[in-house]
Design an enzyme around this catalytic site. Structure first.
Site, PDB file in Angstrom:
ATOM      1  N   HIS A   1      71.169  18.326  65.504  1.00 64.56           N
ATOM      2  CA  HIS A   1      71.718  18.135  64.297  1.00 64.56           C
ATOM      3  C   HIS A   1      72.814  19.159  63.607  1.00 64.56           C
ATOM      4  CE1 HIS A   1      67.617  16.013  63.857  1.00 64.56           C
ATOM      5  NE2 HIS A   1      68.584  14.847  63.676  1.00 64.56           N
TER       6      HIS A   1
ATOM      7  N   GLN B   1      64.270   0.343  60.320  1.00 66.65           N
ATOM      8  CA  GLN B   1      64.466   0.501  61.765  1.00 66.65           C
ATOM      9  C   GLN B   1      63.307   0.928  62.625  1.00 66.65           C
ATOM     10  OE1 GLN B   1      67.369   4.042  61.035  1.00 66.65           O
ATOM     11  NE2 GLN B   1      66.542   5.005  62.758  1.00 66.65           N
TER      12      GLN B   1
ATOM     13  N   LYS C   1      74.966  11.739  70.975  1.00 67.79           N
ATOM     14  CA  LYS C   1      74.837  11.077  72.147  1.00 67.79           C
ATOM     15  C   LYS C   1      73.491  11.018  72.928  1.00 67.79           C
ATOM     16  CE  LYS C   1      79.333  11.939  74.501  1.00 67.79           C
ATOM     17  NZ  LYS C   1      80.160  12.213  75.417  1.00 67.79           N
TER      18      LYS C   1
HETATM   19  O1  PAF Z   1      69.917   8.677  64.353  1.00 63.86           O
HETATM   20  C1  PAF Z   1      69.157   8.693  63.454  1.00 63.86           C
HETATM   21  O2  PAF Z   1      68.656   9.769  62.851  1.00 63.86           O
HETATM   22  C2  PAF Z   1      69.122   7.571  62.679  1.00 63.86           C
HETATM   23  O3  PAF Z   1      68.908   6.236  63.534  1.00 63.86           O
HETATM   24  C3  PAF Z   1      70.374   7.018  61.630  1.00 63.86           C
HETATM   25  C4  PAF Z   1      71.616   7.159  62.410  1.00 63.86           C
HETATM   26  C5  PAF Z   1      70.233   8.293  60.711  1.00 63.86           C
HETATM   27  C6  PAF Z   1      70.138   5.843  60.840  1.00 63.86           C
HETATM   28  O4  PAF Z   1      68.930   5.801  60.147  1.00 63.86           O
END
Ligand code: PAF
Length: 281
Positions: free
Chosen positions: A33, A57, A144
């Site tokens: 990150h 999600q 990616k």
């Molecule tokens: O990759 C992630 O951490 C999540 O899927 C995102 C893009 C922040 C969406 O909640």
């Protein structure tokens, strides 16, 4: 670094900030990150990170409740990385009422990861569109490692004509090749030792394809069987076209990617390897 949880406050703070670059995350930040935050700086004037564990999600058997929430530690890392603003809404800030409008990606969302996580990409696309509308960035970065996610979000952005550049950041790996992921924290010491096998197998598939192998199904089968022999439970290992994640055709110059998801103990690990156009033979 400014920290905002409320949408009106964040919007006020973002007025007259030049080119805004957004890096959406679910927190529990690691060096992968932070590499995205650093890269974001090169694409704009103001770097905004968001942290939100998005219930939409996660499926009923996914790890929503378990997902590590480490806000204080994340703030320290973002601050040290020079991020300008953090948007960290609560669920009621982002979803003050039940979310009834969703972004429905096309049926290809149901392949690869989508086959094993029904509704996942619908939830991702919905929250990311919402974050885009709140932050109104000119660019956004996604890793990616979540290759299919990056493709879904690129396609959404293009098809809905959002004026946002979508940038993919390279996967950051531990010295032994394991892709950094918040879910690595679920691995026991023995599983952590075993985990780099996934990337090693992808590398082996890449080497075989670069050397001219075209029986992708055999490569996929052999890799899955090796994982299974070492205690993994494999969801998929798939060689696909980079362009659209569909099955490769006979064009020997197409760029490929091999994608995998497999469970090791309590962790579901995903990884991938891009294989350059096969024109070197
Ligand atoms: O990759 C992630 O951490 C999540 O899927 C995102 C893009 C922040 C969406 O909640």
């Amino acid at each position: 670094m400014q920290i905002h949880s409320q949408i009106p406050e964040l919007r006020r703070a973002l007025a007259n900030r030049g080119r805004v670059v957004l890096v959406p995350t679910m927190g529990n930040l690691h060096a992968g990150h932070i590499a995205l935050m650093t890269e974001a700086r090169a694409h704009g004037d103001t770097v905004v990170a968001s942290i939100f564990v998005n219930r939409l999600q996660f499926g009923p058997s996914d790890d929503f409740d378990l997902y590590p929430r480490t806000l204080q530690d994340d703030c320290d890392k973002l601050s040290a990385a020079g991020v300008d603003l953090l948007f960290a809404p609560s669920e009621s800030d982002l979803y003050p009422e039940a979310q009834q409008y969703h972004v429905e990606p096309p049926p290809s969302q149901n392949q690869l990861d989508g086959e094993f996580r029904p509704g996942h990409f619908r939830g991702v696309a919905t929250v990311v569109l919402k974050l885009f509308n709140i932050v109104q960035p000119q660019a956004a970065l996604f890793g990616k490692k979540d290759y299919q996610q990056l493709m879904v979000l690129r396609n959404m952005t293009r098809q809905l004509a959002l004026p946002i550049d979508i940038i993919g950041g390279e996967t950051v790996r531990a010295d032994d090749g394991l892709a950094l992921s918040s879910r690595n924290g679920y691995l026991s010491a023995a599983e952590r030792y075993e985990a780099p096998r996934l990337q090693r197998l992808l590398q082996r598939i890449g080497t075989a394809i670069r050397a001219g192998e075209t029986d992708f199904a055999r490569l996929e089968r052999e890799a899955a069987s090796e994982l299974d022999q070492h205690g993994w439970k494999t969801d998929y290992i798939a060689v696909r076209r980079q362009a659209d994640l569909q099955l490769p055709d006979d064009d020997r110059k197409q760029a490929l990617v091999v994608l995998a998801a497999s469970r090791l103990g309590a962790a579901r690990l995903i990884d991938n390897l891009e294989i350059d156009a096969r024109d070197g033979r």
